[in-house]
Design an enzyme around this catalytic site. Structure first.
Site, short mmCIF file in Angstrom:
data_model
loop_
_atom_site.label_atom_id
_atom_site.label_comp_id
_atom_site.label_asym_id
_atom_site.label_seq_id
_atom_site.Cartn_x
_atom_site.Cartn_y
_atom_site.Cartn_z
N SER A 1 0.87 -1.18 0.00
CA SER A 1 0.00 0.00 0.00
C SER A 1 0.91 1.23 0.00
CB SER A 1 -0.94 -0.03 1.21
OG SER A 1 -1.85 1.05 1.17
N HIS B 1 -2.21 -1.27 -3.54
CA HIS B 1 -3.40 -0.44 -3.34
C HIS B 1 -3.30 0.82 -4.19
CE1 HIS B 1 -4.25 -2.20 0.96
NE2 HIS B 1 -4.44 -3.07 0.00
N ASP C 1 -4.19 -5.24 5.69
CA ASP C 1 -4.48 -6.08 4.54
C ASP C 1 -3.29 -7.01 4.31
OD1 ASP C 1 -5.80 -7.12 2.39
OD2 ASP C 1 -5.42 -5.43 1.04
#
Length: 488
Positions: A14, A41, A134
């Site tokens: 991310s 992401h 995540d």
């Protein structure tokens, strides 16, 4: 290769992920056995092609934007486009509309879980920089199927939320800096590149060096790289002049220090440096000191020692009265680390003799350790009350008390040579592994495992990590502070 033998590595990231992926993929090498799928992401319409170009500019492997229905092939990097979730079925890439429950897309958990279910023990999960958690569920799924999970060292990550969450959930097999992930995978899944293969943006010297780091039996990089040629010429000279063999050290580390030394002296060529050595042979001894870097302090990384104190208190409380606590400190430098441990153990109990073996290659550092006189700067992380209890002022310095020195035996010893101490309760080897080649790190970790008693403790530096081999031999007590316990 046959599809049923293909390993698939999911890469989850991310915020800060791109900064981690550039050095990671630059260090990848073709094995013929692994395909990579990236879940980074991104906002919808998140400049997919630009991300692919940026990674591809540095990557040693080809990088493409994943398409629905792609058949994944080894030694290729597939980037899931923004606004989609990626799933792997067999060796086929499937792109789907994001699940409403996914806070960010592409979802790392969705990708990793699909890889786990379809590739089972041939699944690999790699968690890089990012906020949130995540990837935790995905790593757990991969682990449950016998796959391999890796996380970027939190201190190496721009944002440590994702890797730290996976580590704290005990779902990660190995933690290491992003740039070292490729070397580890190449070691676990060895393969040879096709004839004439050369990574993008590199020359044959760089390729030979990278491959040599991963396989010590590969062609000598000194044949093609002038820096390595100079180093290979210098190492036997240093060994002959000082008795210290640096052949087990990482060449890149030694090269950086060599270049810094030459720059300080205003020397620009290998031959000019050899001329200086012929004129002043003592330069080899100066270079030996620069390579060793024997610098430390008491209670260095104080919070780590608080964690160690708790573990040692439990260990000591389980020992019969009078039973000694046995410790080995390889790479002890000028003695700050073994003295710290002797004080820590004395504070925990006066009923257990302390037997510490402290070893180092550097005879000058060992002479300072035996003398036991330290500058005030060595006490910057030590409480003054503790200092005054175990040291006496000596001019502008401090001298360690004789009863503390009596529990420490200093030895000049090559950590990879000879027999290590046995029946140890603790090995404290901090900031030594980072200087050693990866296969020698594994050799040393195995040696520590043999030297330790059942449930013995291993304490390493905050910038160091255990390899896949190390994690099979030791279980973390506190991963952040690098404290481990012997598994068997």
């Amino acid at each position: 290769m046959q599809a049923n033998n293909l390993h698939i590595a999911g890469v989850g990231a991310s915020a800060g992920g791109l900064e981690a992926m550039l050095p990671m993929f630059a260090g990848m090498r073709p094995t013929g056995r692994i395909a990579y799928v990236v879940a980074q992401h991104m906002a919808k319409n998140g400049h997919d092609e630009l991300v692919v170009r940026l990674i591809g500019r540095e990557s040693a492997l080809p990088v493409v934007l994943a398409r629905d229905g792609d058949q994944l092939v080894a030694d290729t990097v597939y980037v899931i486009p923004s606004g989609r979730d990626g799933h792997v079925t067999g060796v086929t890439m499937r792109l789907d509309a994001p699940d409403a429950g996914h806070l960010s897309t592409p979802s790392v958990n969705a990708l990793f879980t699909s890889i786990a279910m379809t590739r089972r023990d041939k699944a690999i999960g790699i968690v890089l920089s990012g906020t949130g958690s995540d990837g935790v569920a995905g790593c757990r799924a991969i682990k449950s199927q016998g796959g391999l999970t890796l996380a970027q060292e939190p201190l190496d990550a721009k944002f440590d939320g994702m890797p730290r969450a996976a580590i704290d959930a005990s779902t990660v097999d190995h933690v290491l800096p992003a740039k070292e992930i490729g070397a580890m995978l190449a070691g676990l899944f060895p393969g040879k590149p096709a004839p004439g293969w050369c990574p993008p943006n590199t020359g044959p010297a760089m390729l030979a060096r990278a491959l040599a780091e991963r396989s010590p039996d590969y062609a000598d990089p000194a044949l093609v790289d002038p820096g390595y040629q100079e180093l290979q010429r210098l190492l036997p000279q240093i060994h002959k002049a000082t008795g210290i063999d640096f052949s087990s050290y990482k060449e890149d580390t030694l090269l950086r220090r060599l270049e810094k030394r030459k720059s300080t002296l205003g020397i620009t060529s290998a031959e000019a440096y050899q001329d200086l050595i012929r004129l002043r042979p003592e330069e080899l001894k100066a270079l030996q000191h620069i390579f060793l870097v024997s610098v430390s302090s008491f209670f260095r990384d104080r919070e780590s020692f608080q964690v160690l104190r708790t573990a040692l208190a439990s260990l000591v409380s389980g020992k019969p009265r009078g039973d000694p606590v046995r410790v080995w400190v390889p790479g002890c430098a000028s003695g700050e680390e073994p003295v710290t441990l002797a004080i820590l153990l004395r504070e925990l109990s006066a009923h257990h003799p302390v037997e510490i073996v402290a070893s180092d290659l550097n005879p000058e550092a060992l002479a300072l350790a035996r003398e036991g006189v330290y500058r005030q700067t060595a006490f910057k992380e030590m409480d003054s009350a503790l200092r005054d209890r175990y040291f006496k002022p000596k001019g502008q310095h401090y001298l360690v008390n004789e009863d503390i020195k009596a529990g420490i035996r200093y030895e000049q010893h090559d950590v990879l040579g000879g027999d290590p101490p046995a029946n140890l309760d603790l090995v404290s080897c901090r900031n030594l592994l980072i200087y050693m080649k990866s296969h020698l790190q594994d050799k040393l970790i195995k040696q520590f495992h043999t030297a330790l008693r059942s449930q013995g403790l291993l304490f390493i530096g905050q910038s160091e990590s255990l390899s896949f081999v190390g994690n099979s031999l030791f279980v973390p007590i506190d991963h952040y502070h690098r404290l481990f316990r012997r598994r068997h």
